[in-house]
Design an enzyme around this catalytic site. Sequence first.
Site, PDB file in Angstrom:
ATOM      1  N   LYS A  90       1.164  -1.164   0.092  1.00  0.00           N
ATOM      2  CA  LYS A  90       0.410   0.081  -0.359  1.00  0.00           C
ATOM      3  C   LYS A  90       0.957   1.759  -0.094  1.00  0.00           C
ATOM      4  O   LYS A  90       0.484   2.276  -0.720  1.00  0.00           O
ATOM      5  CB  LYS A  90      -0.887  -0.163   1.339  1.00  0.00           C
ATOM      6  CG  LYS A  90      -2.112   0.975   1.675  1.00  0.00           C
ATOM      7  CD  LYS A  90      -3.472   0.570   2.462  1.00  0.00           C
ATOM      8  CE  LYS A  90      -2.861   0.756   3.582  1.00  0.00           C
ATOM      9  NZ  LYS A  90      -2.008   1.639   4.053  1.00  0.00           N
ATOM     10  N   ARG A 166     -10.974   2.623   8.629  1.00  0.00           N
ATOM     11  CA  ARG A 166     -10.531   1.338   9.126  1.00  0.00           C
ATOM     12  C   ARG A 166     -12.257   0.235  10.219  1.00  0.00           C
ATOM     13  O   ARG A 166     -12.364  -0.805  10.213  1.00  0.00           O
ATOM     14  CB  ARG A 166      -9.695   1.541  10.203  1.00  0.00           C
ATOM     15  CG  ARG A 166      -8.437   1.369   9.595  1.00  0.00           C
ATOM     16  CD  ARG A 166      -7.057   1.201  10.095  1.00  0.00           C
ATOM     17  NE  ARG A 166      -5.887   2.009   9.818  1.00  0.00           N
ATOM     18  CZ  ARG A 166      -4.976   2.065  10.332  1.00  0.00           C
ATOM     19  NH1 ARG A 166      -4.460   1.388  12.179  1.00  0.00           N
ATOM     20  NH2 ARG A 166      -3.945   2.744   9.684  1.00  0.00           N
ATOM     21  N   ARG A 201      11.083  -9.091   6.724  1.00  0.00           N
ATOM     22  CA  ARG A 201      11.636  -7.961   6.304  1.00  0.00           C
ATOM     23  C   ARG A 201      13.186  -7.503   7.249  1.00  0.00           C
ATOM     24  O   ARG A 201      12.696  -8.351   7.922  1.00  0.00           O
ATOM     25  CB  ARG A 201      10.536  -6.617   6.852  1.00  0.00           C
ATOM     26  CG  ARG A 201       8.950  -6.877   5.452  1.00  0.00           C
ATOM     27  CD  ARG A 201       7.964  -5.343   5.814  1.00  0.00           C
ATOM     28  NE  ARG A 201       7.666  -5.362   6.736  1.00  0.00           N
ATOM     29  CZ  ARG A 201       6.054  -4.654   7.160  1.00  0.00           C
ATOM     30  NH1 ARG A 201       6.093  -4.583   6.685  1.00  0.00           N
ATOM     31  NH2 ARG A 201       5.439  -5.246   8.472  1.00  0.00           N
ATOM     32  N   ARG A 230      12.040  -6.457  12.972  1.00  0.00           N
ATOM     33  CA  ARG A 230      10.672  -5.485  13.986  1.00  0.00           C
ATOM     34  C   ARG A 230       9.938  -6.874  15.134  1.00  0.00           C
ATOM     35  O   ARG A 230      10.086  -7.668  14.879  1.00  0.00           O
ATOM     36  CB  ARG A 230       9.486  -4.686  13.771  1.00  0.00           C
ATOM     37  CG  ARG A 230       9.641  -3.563  13.208  1.00  0.00           C
ATOM     38  CD  ARG A 230       8.550  -2.871  12.184  1.00  0.00           C
ATOM     39  NE  ARG A 230       7.489  -3.490  12.604  1.00  0.00           N
ATOM     40  CZ  ARG A 230       6.631  -2.790  11.958  1.00  0.00           C
ATOM     41  NH1 ARG A 230       6.578  -1.932  11.498  1.00  0.00           N
ATOM     42  NH2 ARG A 230       4.794  -2.932  12.563  1.00  0.00           N
ATOM     43  N   ARG A 241      -2.694  -9.637  13.008  1.00  0.00           N
ATOM     44  CA  ARG A 241      -2.592  -8.091  12.606  1.00  0.00           C
ATOM     45  C   ARG A 241      -3.291  -8.434  11.061  1.00  0.00           C
ATOM     46  O   ARG A 241      -4.608  -8.016  11.056  1.00  0.00           O
ATOM     47  CB  ARG A 241      -1.370  -7.586  11.906  1.00  0.00           C
ATOM     48  CG  ARG A 241      -1.038  -7.168  13.571  1.00  0.00           C
ATOM     49  CD  ARG A 241       0.648  -6.817  13.436  1.00  0.00           C
ATOM     50  NE  ARG A 241       1.264  -6.125  12.064  1.00  0.00           N
ATOM     51  CZ  ARG A 241       2.167  -5.922  11.782  1.00  0.00           C
ATOM     52  NH1 ARG A 241       3.544  -7.026  12.383  1.00  0.00           N
ATOM     53  NH2 ARG A 241       2.494  -5.117  10.678  1.00  0.00           N
TER      54      ARG A 241
END
Length: 296
Positions: A90, A166, A201, A230, A241
């Site tokens: 996104k 959201r 990542r 992370r 998530r």
Amino acid sequence: MALCCSLSFPTVSTKPNKSSSSPICSSLQLTFTAHLPFSKSSSFYPNNTLLQTQCRGNPSTNGPSFLVVGSAKKQEPLRVMISGAPASGKGTQCELITKKYDLVHVAAGDLLRAEIAAGTENGRRAKEYMDKGQLVPNEIVVTMVKERLVRPDSQEKGWLLDGYPRSSSQALALKEFGFQPDLFILLEVPEEILVERVVGRRLDPVTGRIYHLKYSPPETDEIAARLTQRFDDTEEKVKLRLHTHHQNVESVLSMYKDITFQVDGSVSKEEVFAQIDGALTQLLESKQRRFGTVMS
């Protein structure tokens, strides 16, 4: 005889000036309003332009001069919302869209951080909740978004609302404020690909650059040695998530189902943008045709 230029408008009403001593022997008052079918609410888009043509010359009993006044509505800019799961690409697509279409990029998270840094009333209130580990109430975030969307640059250039709303309550609040998008873009990527993108990542703490062990590996062993992950970029946490995201999207889609454009986000970023670019180009052309029809 007076020289004048003429404008062609719809039906007009003529109100003669009874006084013949004025250099302008009569005035022609013309007003019209163009209601574009694709604009359900124009509360925050006051794009009316005053058109004025004056014809003056030596007074003549056989050649009156005219004052022509008209009001034309400018074509409204694009108003777009985009939604996508974590690692759906996104952010990349928002960059490409704003670069080509010059839209104002509005992300609720960025607004929240900016308001807190600036010490505004909304920022102060939001920080109180965040310091307690609580979610910032919808009304605070919606107010921030509303205030950003009503700024002159958003009204003139159009906007791209990133990852917001959201929830159905947030979507309803925006609708009540008069914000209705032309298009709701939904990036769809299979869950297994999303998990792979997130888990792989890595962050370079020195440069701030994001790498991916498979798709965008570091250039040197030195960089690779200092990369960090992370804490929430684990398979277990990313699945949680994603579950939350899917629940939220379903409720929002019910508000925008007639204008939702689903995009295959599993392909390359160039191919994804080609899909979005095609849809936005068609939307602009449709606006221009409708605008031309109204103004012809």
